[in-house]
Design a protein around this motif. Sequence first.
Motif, PDB file in Angstrom:
ATOM      1  N   GLY A  76      -3.198  16.694  10.809  1.00  0.00           N
ATOM      2  CA  GLY A  76      -3.707  15.358  11.650  1.00  0.00           C
ATOM      3  C   GLY A  76      -3.494  14.258  11.085  1.00  0.00           C
ATOM      4  N   VAL A 105      -3.487  21.947  14.912  1.00  0.00           N
ATOM      5  CA  VAL A 105      -3.473  20.548  14.081  1.00  0.00           C
ATOM      6  C   VAL A 105      -4.713  20.956  13.108  1.00  0.00           C
ATOM      7  N   CYS A 107      -7.350  18.846  10.827  1.00  0.00           N
ATOM      8  CA  CYS A 107      -7.644  17.771  10.917  1.00  0.00           C
ATOM      9  C   CYS A 107      -8.830  17.432   9.700  1.00  0.00           C
ATOM     10  N   GLU A 111     -10.577  13.296  13.331  1.00  0.00           N
ATOM     11  CA  GLU A 111      -9.970  13.981  14.273  1.00  0.00           C
ATOM     12  C   GLU A 111     -10.026  13.258  15.718  1.00  0.00           C
ATOM     13  N   TYR A 155      -6.716  13.614  18.122  1.00  0.00           N
ATOM     14  CA  TYR A 155      -6.435  14.945  18.545  1.00  0.00           C
ATOM     15  C   TYR A 155      -7.434  15.515  19.360  1.00  0.00           C
ATOM     16  N   MET A 156      -8.676  15.079  19.376  1.00  0.00           N
ATOM     17  CA  MET A 156      -9.667  15.585  20.149  1.00  0.00           C
ATOM     18  C   MET A 156      -9.332  14.762  21.774  1.00  0.00           C
ATOM     19  N   LYS A 197      -6.373  15.798  24.990  1.00  0.00           N
ATOM     20  CA  LYS A 197      -6.601  17.178  25.379  1.00  0.00           C
ATOM     21  C   LYS A 197      -5.428  17.829  25.354  1.00  0.00           C
ATOM     22  N   ALA A 213      -3.204  19.608  21.756  1.00  0.00           N
ATOM     23  CA  ALA A 213      -3.803  20.641  20.705  1.00  0.00           C
ATOM     24  C   ALA A 213      -4.355  21.974  21.170  1.00  0.00           C
ATOM     25  N   ASN A 225      -5.143  24.386  19.377  1.00  0.00           N
ATOM     26  CA  ASN A 225      -6.411  24.555  18.297  1.00  0.00           C
ATOM     27  C   ASN A 225      -6.641  23.364  17.322  1.00  0.00           C
ATOM     28  N   VAL A 226      -7.786  23.090  17.146  1.00  0.00           N
ATOM     29  CA  VAL A 226      -8.020  21.974  16.185  1.00  0.00           C
ATOM     30  C   VAL A 226      -8.860  22.460  15.180  1.00  0.00           C
ATOM     31  N   LEU A 268     -11.051  21.622  11.767  1.00  0.00           N
ATOM     32  CA  LEU A 268     -11.700  20.733  11.101  1.00  0.00           C
ATOM     33  C   LEU A 268     -11.974  21.015   9.528  1.00  0.00           C
TER      34      LEU A 268
END
Length: 362
Positions: free
Chosen positions: A23, A43, A45, A50, A53-54, A57, A60, A62-63, A65
């Motif tokens: 990310g 992604v 992050c 983040e 990328y949040m 919407k 991604a 799948n994010v 962290l």
Amino acid sequence: MISRNEIFDVIKGYSNITIGTLGSHSALEIMDGAKDEGMRTVVVCQKGRETPYMRFKRLADNVILLNKFSDMLRKDMQKKLRELHTILVPHRAFTAYLGYDGVEDDLKVPIFGNRAMLRAEERTVKRNQYYLLERARVRHPKILKPKQIKGPVMVKVQEAKRRMERAFFIASSYKDYQQKVQQRIEKGMIRKQDLADAVIEEFVMGTYFNFNFFYSPLKDEVEFLGIERRLQTNLHDFVSMPAKQQMEIDMQLQNIEIGHTPASIRESMLEKVFEIGDRFAKASKKEYSPGIIGPFSLQSIVTVDLDIVVYDVSLRVPGNPIMATTSPYTKYYHGKTFGVGRRIAMEIKNAHLEGRLNDVIT
């Protein structure tokens, strides 16, 4: 170095491909291209970074962290990425935060592109970008030592604080070089110990173009995707002022890349543009088998004699999302305008459909 056979064993179990990235840098462009091709995305992050990328919407699916980007190399993280059937797309931040050793030796997740070539961007390695340009018979600026400075040169040295970035400054003589180096050391902009690895290039006068290419192993062809130019602070801000005010201000100029603007080149120059892209891809096959896979950028200067001089090479996704909506050249090939991210997704998707994923990953 993780062998290609090890990665081929991993990819055997893949079905519904996920395009993944770290990310930062070009992650939005990579995921946008994947979604345009109807593909899943992930992604990775670092906590606190983040938000983009949040916020977007759509991009991604799948994010993930992590406390720090380098945690991506943990075995449990790699296992999770493999379970998602992930093919990772590298960019500059990817190698900066994971490290070349980590990418080459520890990351047992398929990478789109040639992981062995990523290190060649660094000017301190033996078979570096200058070496590749010389093998390709593509002109680059002459490299000088400090005492050889007789006219304008561009000095490239690692920044003291942002370790993944280089500080750039122009010097006109050896004395001028010494003074500017000392000023920057005193201001904490560069470190004395980094000067040994600094590069001093002749300053080539001309117009700047970043020529972006894509080598497709599926078609055995180099595509010219388009051009962008860099916006840099505080250089662009400074040169927009009248000369009288410039001379009255005591300011250390920096070339920190902060954005991009689109460009095109006159049609009669395209033959030369195609030629340098083809030559570079051919040389990479000989020096770094299987050679370049996917995107690469030849950052260039076009002189008044219409010669192309390449001053920097990107051997992965260049950070230029502006091209996705402005390049006429992808439309000439494909009948639609798009950027590097979508061209990568198209190649991965077609390789999967043709049973040729082994040709595009390492």
